[in-house]
Motif scaffolding. Sequence first.
Motif, PDB file in Angstrom:
ATOM      1  N   LEU A  15     -46.358 109.560  22.911  1.00  0.00           N
ATOM      2  CA  LEU A  15     -46.820 108.016  22.793  1.00  0.00           C
ATOM      3  C   LEU A  15     -47.699 108.677  23.737  1.00  0.00           C
ATOM      4  O   LEU A  15     -48.650 107.907  23.139  1.00  0.00           O
ATOM      5  N   GLU A  16     -47.932 109.299  24.767  1.00  0.00           N
ATOM      6  CA  GLU A  16     -49.021 109.306  24.913  1.00  0.00           C
ATOM      7  C   GLU A  16     -50.777 109.884  24.176  1.00  0.00           C
ATOM      8  O   GLU A  16     -51.862 109.243  24.679  1.00  0.00           O
ATOM      9  N   ARG A  17     -50.826 110.075  22.983  1.00  0.00           N
ATOM     10  CA  ARG A  17     -51.769 111.087  22.677  1.00  0.00           C
ATOM     11  C   ARG A  17     -52.064 109.398  21.431  1.00  0.00           C
ATOM     12  O   ARG A  17     -52.970 109.775  21.054  1.00  0.00           O
ATOM     13  N   ILE A  18     -50.616 108.540  20.895  1.00  0.00           N
ATOM     14  CA  ILE A  18     -51.162 107.468  20.408  1.00  0.00           C
ATOM     15  C   ILE A  18     -52.279 106.651  21.760  1.00  0.00           C
ATOM     16  O   ILE A  18     -52.703 105.462  20.661  1.00  0.00           O
ATOM     17  N   ARG A  19     -51.613 106.602  22.508  1.00  0.00           N
ATOM     18  CA  ARG A  19     -52.442 105.502  23.620  1.00  0.00           C
ATOM     19  C   ARG A  19     -53.072 106.519  24.042  1.00  0.00           C
ATOM     20  O   ARG A  19     -54.417 105.413  23.595  1.00  0.00           O
ATOM     21  N   GLN A  20     -54.247 107.402  24.013  1.00  0.00           N
ATOM     22  CA  GLN A  20     -55.181 108.023  23.651  1.00  0.00           C
ATOM     23  C   GLN A  20     -55.851 107.884  22.469  1.00  0.00           C
ATOM     24  O   GLN A  20     -56.956 108.201  22.542  1.00  0.00           O
ATOM     25  N   GLY A  21     -55.359 107.629  21.121  1.00  0.00           N
ATOM     26  CA  GLY A  21     -55.903 107.104  20.242  1.00  0.00           C
ATOM     27  C   GLY A  21     -56.092 108.545  19.740  1.00  0.00           C
ATOM     28  O   GLY A  21     -57.518 108.905  18.496  1.00  0.00           O
ATOM     29  N   LYS A  22     -55.219 109.614  20.076  1.00  0.00           N
ATOM     30  CA  LYS A  22     -55.793 111.015  19.593  1.00  0.00           C
ATOM     31  C   LYS A  22     -53.917 111.807  19.005  1.00  0.00           C
ATOM     32  O   LYS A  22     -53.557 112.490  19.337  1.00  0.00           O
ATOM     33  N   PRO A  23     -53.862 110.696  17.342  1.00  0.00           N
ATOM     34  CA  PRO A  23     -52.258 110.881  17.154  1.00  0.00           C
ATOM     35  C   PRO A  23     -52.474 112.269  16.235  1.00  0.00           C
ATOM     36  O   PRO A  23     -53.249 112.471  15.563  1.00  0.00           O
ATOM     37  N   LYS A  24     -51.383 113.444  16.211  1.00  0.00           N
ATOM     38  CA  LYS A  24     -51.942 114.713  15.358  1.00  0.00           C
ATOM     39  C   LYS A  24     -51.132 113.777  13.791  1.00  0.00           C
ATOM     40  O   LYS A  24     -51.042 114.486  12.869  1.00  0.00           O
ATOM     41  N   THR A  28     -54.028 106.883  13.135  1.00  0.00           N
ATOM     42  CA  THR A  28     -55.107 106.136  14.108  1.00  0.00           C
ATOM     43  C   THR A  28     -54.898 104.607  14.432  1.00  0.00           C
ATOM     44  O   THR A  28     -54.446 103.995  14.918  1.00  0.00           O
ATOM     45  N   HIS A  29     -54.822 104.324  12.883  1.00  0.00           N
ATOM     46  CA  HIS A  29     -54.827 102.464  12.324  1.00  0.00           C
ATOM     47  C   HIS A  29     -53.424 102.180  12.653  1.00  0.00           C
ATOM     48  O   HIS A  29     -53.380 100.972  12.777  1.00  0.00           O
ATOM     49  N   ARG A  30     -52.361 102.720  12.449  1.00  0.00           N
ATOM     50  CA  ARG A  30     -51.477 102.917  12.820  1.00  0.00           C
ATOM     51  C   ARG A  30     -50.476 102.176  13.644  1.00  0.00           C
ATOM     52  O   ARG A  30     -51.375 102.003  15.191  1.00  0.00           O
ATOM     53  N   LYS A  31     -49.786 100.497  13.216  1.00  0.00           N
ATOM     54  CA  LYS A  31     -49.589  99.752  14.868  1.00  0.00           C
ATOM     55  C   LYS A  31     -48.377 100.577  15.597  1.00  0.00           C
ATOM     56  O   LYS A  31     -47.813 102.105  14.958  1.00  0.00           O
ATOM     57  N   LEU A  32     -48.522 100.840  16.685  1.00  0.00           N
ATOM     58  CA  LEU A  32     -47.673 101.123  17.770  1.00  0.00           C
ATOM     59  C   LEU A  32     -46.595 100.867  17.747  1.00  0.00           C
ATOM     60  O   LEU A  32     -46.097  99.081  17.764  1.00  0.00           O
ATOM     61  N   SER A  33     -45.052 101.682  17.117  1.00  0.00           N
ATOM     62  CA  SER A  33     -43.773 101.164  17.747  1.00  0.00           C
ATOM     63  C   SER A  33     -42.826 102.365  17.986  1.00  0.00           C
ATOM     64  O   SER A  33     -43.454 103.662  18.043  1.00  0.00           O
ATOM     65  N   LYS A  62     -47.709  99.365  24.088  1.00  0.00           N
ATOM     66  CA  LYS A  62     -48.330  97.946  22.868  1.00  0.00           C
ATOM     67  C   LYS A  62     -48.205  96.971  23.837  1.00  0.00           C
ATOM     68  O   LYS A  62     -49.917  96.193  23.324  1.00  0.00           O
ATOM     69  N   ALA A  63     -48.128  95.896  25.043  1.00  0.00           N
ATOM     70  CA  ALA A  63     -48.938  95.036  25.647  1.00  0.00           C
ATOM     71  C   ALA A  63     -50.023  95.458  25.832  1.00  0.00           C
ATOM     72  O   ALA A  63     -50.767  94.571  26.190  1.00  0.00           O
ATOM     73  N   GLU A  64     -50.056  96.252  26.700  1.00  0.00           N
ATOM     74  CA  GLU A  64     -51.110  96.646  26.975  1.00  0.00           C
ATOM     75  C   GLU A  64     -51.905  96.675  26.379  1.00  0.00           C
ATOM     76  O   GLU A  64     -53.814  96.666  26.362  1.00  0.00           O
ATOM     77  N   ILE A  65     -52.106  97.721  25.747  1.00  0.00           N
ATOM     78  CA  ILE A  65     -52.849  97.997  24.289  1.00  0.00           C
ATOM     79  C   ILE A  65     -53.533  96.731  23.645  1.00  0.00           C
ATOM     80  O   ILE A  65     -55.179  96.347  23.660  1.00  0.00           O
ATOM     81  N   ALA A  66     -52.349  96.028  23.706  1.00  0.00           N
ATOM     82  CA  ALA A  66     -52.969  94.784  22.709  1.00  0.00           C
ATOM     83  C   ALA A  66     -53.600  93.436  23.992  1.00  0.00           C
ATOM     84  O   ALA A  66     -54.847  93.543  23.709  1.00  0.00           O
ATOM     85  N   GLU A  71     -56.705  90.568  22.774  1.00  0.00           N
ATOM     86  CA  GLU A  71     -54.989  89.740  21.608  1.00  0.00           C
ATOM     87  C   GLU A  71     -54.489  89.560  22.170  1.00  0.00           C
ATOM     88  O   GLU A  71     -54.090  89.961  23.802  1.00  0.00           O
ATOM     89  N   ILE A  72     -53.428  88.915  22.161  1.00  0.00           N
ATOM     90  CA  ILE A  72     -52.972  87.636  22.586  1.00  0.00           C
ATOM     91  C   ILE A  72     -51.437  88.416  22.488  1.00  0.00           C
ATOM     92  O   ILE A  72     -51.158  88.516  21.002  1.00  0.00           O
ATOM     93  N   THR A  73     -50.635  88.431  23.110  1.00  0.00           N
ATOM     94  CA  THR A  73     -49.542  88.746  22.246  1.00  0.00           C
ATOM     95  C   THR A  73     -48.415  88.000  22.764  1.00  0.00           C
ATOM     96  O   THR A  73     -47.737  87.166  23.402  1.00  0.00           O
ATOM     97  N   GLN A  74     -47.842  87.229  21.801  1.00  0.00           N
ATOM     98  CA  GLN A  74     -46.436  86.671  21.849  1.00  0.00           C
ATOM     99  C   GLN A  74     -45.467  86.705  22.059  1.00  0.00           C
ATOM    100  O   GLN A  74     -45.470  87.972  20.787  1.00  0.00           O
TER     101      GLN A  74
END
Length: 152
Positions: A15-24, A28-33, A62-66, A71-74
């Motif tokens: 999760l931390e790697r995804i948050r930083q934008g450096k997944p292995k 990188t463009h994949r939505k967070l889930s 996910k809400a923080e990234i949005a 972006e507005i999270t609904q």
Amino acid sequence: MSKGENTLLSLEAALERIRQGKPKRIPTHRKLSVRAVEEEANLGNGSGYYYPEFVEKVKQTKAEIAAGKGEITQPEIQTVRTKLKEQKRIKENFKAKYEAEREKLALFAASQHHLNDKLVKALSRIDDLEYENANLKTELTELKRNKIVSIK
């Protein structure tokens, strides 16, 4: 450390790697889930759901990234309602087009029936005239035969 603790640590590291934008392992463009984090951590499908607090952490991230992207999270129900309204609008649009085409088809069928009726009447009139013409020809032939005088 137990197996569960190791799994949770690998999930949080992913999760931390995804948050930083450096997944292995994921783009990188994949939505967070939760599933994306599981794949990044190289774990099986559904393994993240054994940790409800981790699932909440993913939702919060996910809400923080949005929010960071503007972006507005609904809420999920609002998203579903929006999709439902859009589907209803599309359905009504197709229904209106269908009804318009159906009316055109009815008018076309009516004019086709009208033309067919005129054709049948015209063919009937032609038959009557041909019959009358044939009778007149035989009558004319009889009249001409009566005018013939023998030469002696």
